[in-house]
Write a protein that holds these residues in place. Structure first.
Motif, PDB file in Angstrom:
ATOM      1  N   ARG A   3      -8.295   0.403   0.948  1.00 29.39           N
ATOM      2  CA  ARG A   3      -7.366  -0.075   0.450  1.00 29.39           C
ATOM      3  C   ARG A   3      -8.385  -1.777   0.201  1.00 29.39           C
ATOM      4  N   THR A  18      -1.919  -2.022   0.639  1.00 27.75           N
ATOM      5  CA  THR A  18      -1.096  -2.183   2.304  1.00 27.75           C
ATOM      6  C   THR A  18      -0.157  -1.250   1.795  1.00 27.75           C
ATOM      7  N   SER A  22       0.885   2.690   1.513  1.00 31.39           N
ATOM      8  CA  SER A  22       2.447   3.080   2.221  1.00 31.39           C
ATOM      9  C   SER A  22       3.326   4.340   1.340  1.00 31.39           C
ATOM     10  N   ASP A  23       3.517   3.458  -0.026  1.00 37.44           N
ATOM     11  CA  ASP A  23       4.548   4.134  -0.749  1.00 37.44           C
ATOM     12  C   ASP A  23       3.880   5.702  -1.711  1.00 37.44           C
ATOM     13  N   ASP A  26       3.631   8.234   1.101  1.00 39.51           N
ATOM     14  CA  ASP A  26       5.176   8.671   1.073  1.00 39.51           C
ATOM     15  C   ASP A  26       4.989   9.815  -0.230  1.00 39.51           C
TER      16      ASP A  26
END
Ligand SMILES: [Zn+2]
Length: 364
Positions: A3, A18, A22-23, A26
Motif C-alpha cells: 500500500r 487503504t 479495501s474495496d 472485497d
C-alpha cells in the motif's frame, strides 16, 4: 506492491490507498500476499492482482463450429467446449453460442464472478456498437450480434474481428509484453495482419486496417469472398493451398496435415506450392512492413502447420522486398490465442485504463 509503494507511485494519501485497496479486495480484484519478516520487523503486505477472482468467456466463430473457452482474467484456460451449428445464419450461430455459454457457466463455481463474453469472427466489426457490419465469409450484414447474445445470456458481450482479438491477446499476454509495435498475421481461411502500434490496436476508420488478404494479387484471378477477383487469399489461404495440391495430385479427402506429411516425405508439388505461397505472401507482407515498421510479426492460423516449408521462403522473400532488415517472423504454434483472444475482449475492459479515463473525460 505494498500500500505504501502504491501511495508513493500514485501520489495518493496512504489513507486513500487503504480505502481503495479495501474495496478492490472485497470485489476480488486484489489479493494480499505473504509478508516476510525482515531485519526491521514486520514488512509491508504485498498486493497482487487476483486473476482468478473473475472469469470471462471467449468464443471464436469458425466455418461450422464455435470454439469456446472459459478463462480467468489472465486468459488462463479453465474449461472449453466446441459447439457446432447447422448453418452460418445469425440465428443458428446465436443458438449455438447460448448452448456454449450455458455449458461453461456450469463449470464455474458459485463464488466466481463473470465479467463478460468476447465473441470473434472474420469480418468488419463496429466494435463500439457490437455490430458485424459485413462478413463476406458468413454472409452477415449489419447484425447486432453482441446485443442479440446479451439479451439471451444476460452478461455483457463484446464483438471483434478474430485477427484483431488474436493481436490483442498477444499484446496483453504474448509477444506484446516485449514488443510494443508488431503485426499479427493470420494465414488460415483468410489472410489478415492486425496492427498493434505503440501498445494500441489500430482498427482504421472502417475496421478494415490490415486486411491484406484482400490486396489484389492478380486482377484476372479467381472470385474472392469479397466479390472482387484475384485477392491474395484466393491463392494462398490454407484451404486454397490444400485444394491446389489435392487437384494436382488428384487426391480426395486430404487436409493440411496430409499436405505437411507429403512435403516431409519429399512431395515436390506440395513443397513447390508452399514455397510459392511463402514467397508471394512475403512479397505483399513486405509492403505492410514498409508502411507500419513493426518490431516483429507473429503468425497464427491453420497454415502454421506447414512450418518452414512456408516460413523459410516467406522470410527469404522479406529479405528481398523489405527496405531494411526485416522484422523477426514468429509462428505461434500454440494455437490457443484465438479463443482466449476472444476472452481478452472481456478482460481488457478491466485493464484498459486509457479508455476508462477518456470516457470519464468525455462525460465531464
Ligand atoms: Zn477479397
Amino acid at each position: 506492491m505494498s500500500r505504501a509503494d502504491i501511495a508513493t507511485v500514485t501520489g495518493l494519501s496512504p489513507a486513500a490507498v487503504t480505502f481503495v485497496v479495501s474495496d478492490l479486495l472485497d470485489e476480488q480484484f486484489l489479493l494480499e500476499g505473504n509478508t516476510t519478516k525482515g531485519g526491521n520487523g514486520r514488512r509491508p503486505i504485498p498486493l497482487t492482482i487476483n486473476y482468478a477472482g473473475h472469469l470471462a468467456i471467449g468464443i471464436k466463430m469458425n466455418v461450422d463450429h464455435l470454439e469456446c473457452i472459459l478463462t480467468d482474467l489472465s486468459i488462463k484456460p479453465i474449461s472449453s467446449v466446441v459447439v457446432e451449428f447447422a448453418n452460418t445464419s445469425p440465428e443458428a450461430v446465436l443458438d449455438a453460442a447460448v448452448i456454449a455459454v450455458g455449458r461453461l457457466q456450469k463449470v464455474a463455481e458459485a463464488h466466481h464472478r463473470f465479467i463478460g463474453i468476447g465473441f470473434t469472427m472474420a469480418g468488419t466489426i463496429d466494435v463500439k456498437s457490437g455490430i458485424c457490419v459485413r462478413s463476406h465469409r458468413f454472409n452477415w450484414k449489419n447484425v447486432s450480434f453482441a446485443k442479440m447474445l446479451e439479451e439471451k445470456v444476460k452478461v455483457p458481450v463484446w464483438l471483434e474481428d478474430d485477427t484483431i482479438a488474436f493481436a490483442m491477446a498477444h499484446h496483453l499476454f504474448g509477444v506484446g509484453r516485449q514488443h510494443k509495435t508488431f503485426g499479427a498475421l493470420a494465414i488460415g481461411e483468410g489472410i489478415g495482419c492486425a496492427i498493434v502500434i505503440e501498445g494500441g490496436v489500430h482498427h482504421g476508420i472502417n475496421g478494415e486496417a490490415g486486411k491484406i488478404g484482400h490486396i489484389i494479387h492478380d486482377l484476372n484471378g479467381e472470385l474472392c469472398e469479397c466479390g472482387r477477383h484475384g485477392c491474395l487469399q484466393t491463392y494462398f489461404s490454407a484451404p486454397s493451398l490444400v485444394e491446389r495440391w489435392r487437384k494436382q495430385r488428384q487426391l480426395t479427402n486430404v487436409d493440411r496435415f496430409a499436405m505437411k506429411e507429403a512435403a516431409l516425405a519429399g512431395d515436390d508439388i506440395a513443397i513447390q506450392i508452399l514455397q510459392e505461397a511463402g514467397h508471394q505472401i512475403g512479397k505483399h507482407l513486405a509492403s505492410f512492413i514498409i508502411v507500419t515498421d513493426p518490431e516483429v510479426i507473429i503468425v497464427g492460423g491453420e497454415s502454421v502447420t506447414f512450418g518452414d516449408f512456408l516460413f523459410a521462403p516467406l522470410r527469404a522473400s522479406l529479405e528481398i522486398y523489405c527496405l531494411s532488415k526485416p522484422p523477426i517472423v514468429i509462428p505461434d504454434e500454440r494455437d490457443d490465442f484465438w479463443s482466449s483472444g476472444a476472452a481478452v475482449l472481456a478482460t481488457q475492459q478491466l485493464f484498459n485504463f486509457e479508455l476508462l479515463f477518456s470516457e470519464d473525460q468525455a462525460q465531464s
